[in-house]
Enzyme design. Structure first.
Site, PDB file in Angstrom:
ATOM      1  N   HIS A  99       0.865  -1.173   0.000  1.00 26.24           N
ATOM      2  CA  HIS A  99       0.000   0.000   0.000  1.00 26.24           C
ATOM      3  C   HIS A  99       0.909   1.233   0.000  1.00 26.24           C
ATOM      4  O   HIS A  99       2.038   1.179   0.521  1.00 26.24           O
ATOM      5  CB  HIS A  99      -0.871   0.073   1.252  1.00 26.24           C
ATOM      6  CG  HIS A  99      -1.760  -1.103   1.482  1.00 26.24           C
ATOM      7  ND1 HIS A  99      -1.308  -2.289   2.023  1.00 26.24           N
ATOM      8  CD2 HIS A  99      -3.092  -1.261   1.287  1.00 26.24           C
ATOM      9  CE1 HIS A  99      -2.326  -3.134   2.143  1.00 26.24           C
ATOM     10  NE2 HIS A  99      -3.417  -2.539   1.705  1.00 26.24           N
ATOM     11  N   ASP A 102       2.340   2.231   3.366  1.00 26.94           N
ATOM     12  CA  ASP A 102       3.288   1.294   3.972  1.00 26.94           C
ATOM     13  C   ASP A 102       4.729   1.733   3.759  1.00 26.94           C
ATOM     14  O   ASP A 102       5.584   1.508   4.620  1.00 26.94           O
ATOM     15  CB  ASP A 102       3.155  -0.112   3.357  1.00 26.94           C
ATOM     16  CG  ASP A 102       1.771  -0.684   3.458  1.00 26.94           C
ATOM     17  OD1 ASP A 102       1.066  -0.348   4.415  1.00 26.94           O
ATOM     18  OD2 ASP A 102       1.401  -1.479   2.571  1.00 26.94           O
TER      19      ASP A 102
END
Length: 435
Positions: A99, A102
């Site tokens: 993501h 992240d």
């Protein structure tokens, strides 16, 4: 700097090995069905659970020991890239997923977030060039930040919708930059808390508009990436619009999106929907919509998304039977969307957990091949549906009969005899392939 100190590259040593830091069943280069096992399984590591999970849960704070964490968030993000690729190389895993939040700190503005993403993906691109490791898929996190209180593409707030679009636009640009093979849309909060104040038609229409804009943009930038939707029935919302494979496919068909999307299916999400993993894959296969898999498992006694590493051999074998039926999974893969248990907090647990998951899938894959070679399921189904091979059954299949003809046939054949499925002995024989 070496982050996983004392751990050498994990190699295949065979079933009799007593070395915890070795593969006992996963032999990446073993030729199976005409190509190396690694090309069938296409393992990927999830950046979020692997690199950013602290081991906290609803009842306890973070416990994980991670050697890359510093006080400066950007320094930590840079360290994570080095540590992540070290882990990928030591495991011999050739794909990864992330993501946007992240990999880089969000900073104090959208502009700063995008700048940070550029810095980190520049480093990733260098590492990818050095190692040959590839991006299986990436996605935008439209559910964690408070702005996404009511979702992203289905938010009641048009400003949030626009912000979500900006993140996806950037995500597609990063996907092209890194040569991503898939791009995932996971509706973490695309659903409703209560129908009492929800305009479902508007929200679903807006989500379809969002997807169509994404399709248009990937074409504009010349990025031929496979789009994937990841079903999940609930949690954190009461009901999520991508409840399961069938619901997601109905949505795609309603909005004429079925040619542009396939499904990224997760085992634990299937469990939460009241299904098995193999059921969800079978549904996707029926519509030629199998895209990729998130490998994990839920706990049978817990009612939330625990994302445990997959070690249930029966479940994995039946899932791999469906993958073989689909003719393989590329350009998707098997991404370990799994986190170590809170009690497995040491650095080496990250290595050991992935070894366990990869060995389980290797065993399940081999068992599935044997089941296919022996026509275990094919023979069962052929016998069970034998009545459709000839006579009135064949006429039904061929479309050469109608209700009147069937009614006349039924009047003359009222003495109906069914055959037992002997399901208990079938399950017992299935065990012979697995344990």
């Amino acid at each position: 700097m070496e982050y996983f100190k004392g751990i050498e590259k994990i190699v295949y040593e065979g079933p009799k090995s007593s070395n915890d830091f070795a593969y006992r069943h996963y032999d990446a280069d073993e030729i199976v069905l005409g190509k190396p096992m690694k090309e069938h399984l296409r393992f990927g590591l999830a950046y979020w659970h692997t690199m950013t999970n602290g081991g906290n849960d609803p009842f306890g704070d973070a416990v994980n020991e991670r050697t890359w964490v510093e006080n400066d968030p950007m320094v930590t993000a840079i360290n994570r890239v080095d540590a992540f690729f070290e882990l990928l190389e030591k495991l011999g895993v050739e794909y990864f997923c992330f993501h946007d939040v992240d990999i880089a700190p969000q900073g104090n503005s959208l502009e700063e977030f995008f700048e940070n993403l550029d810095v980190i993906t520049d480093l990733m691109k260098e590492k990818m060039a050095q190692t040959g490791i590839k991006l299986l898929w990436n996605t935008a996190n439209l559910f964690t930040h408070p702005r996404f209180l009511n979702g992203g593409a289905t938010s009641n707030n048009a400003d949030v919708y626009a912000y979500s679009a900006a993140q996806v636009k950037k995500g597609l640009e990063l996907s092209k930059k890194l040569g991503g093979q898939n791009y995932v849309f996971w509706g973490g909060r695309e659903g409703y808390e209560s129908l009492l104040n929800t305009d479902m038609n508007l929200e679903l229409d807006n989500m379809a508009r969002f997807f169509k804009m994404a399709i248009a943009y990937k074409k504009k930038i010349g990025h031929d990436v496979q789009f994937l939707i990841e079903p999940k029935p609930k949690e954190p919302t009461t009901h999520q619009y991508d409840f399961d494979a069938a619901t997601s496919l109905a949505f795609l068909q309603k909005y004429d999106l079925q040619d542009d999307f396939k499904l990224n299916l997760e085992a634990n999400h299937a469990t939460l929907a009241g299904h098995t993993f193999e059921h969800e894959i079978a549904v996707a296969n029926t519509y030629n919509a199998l895209g990729s898999l998130d490998a994990n498992q839920g706990h049978p006694l817990l009612g939330w998304d625990t994302d445990e590493f997959p070690t249930n051999l029966m479940d994995v074998t039946l899932a791999m039977v469906e993958v073989l039926d689909a003719g393989g999974i590329a350009p998707g893969g098997i991404n370990f969307d799994a986190k170590v248990r809170r009690t497995s907090f040491a650095m080496d647990d990250l290595v050991l957990a992935h070894i366990a998951g990869m060995d389980t899938f290797a065993r399940g894959f081999k068992a599935a091949i044997k089941l296919k070679e022996d026509k275990f399921f094919t023979n069962l189904k052929e016998e069970r549906y034998a009545s459709f091979k000839s006579g009135i059954g064949k006429e039904i299949i061929d479309g050469t009969t109608d209700l009147e003809s069937l009614a006349a046939y039924a009047m003359e054949h009222q003495d109906i005899t069914n055959k037992s499925g002997h399901i208990e002995i079938v399950k017992s024989k299935l065990n012979d392939y697995i344990y």
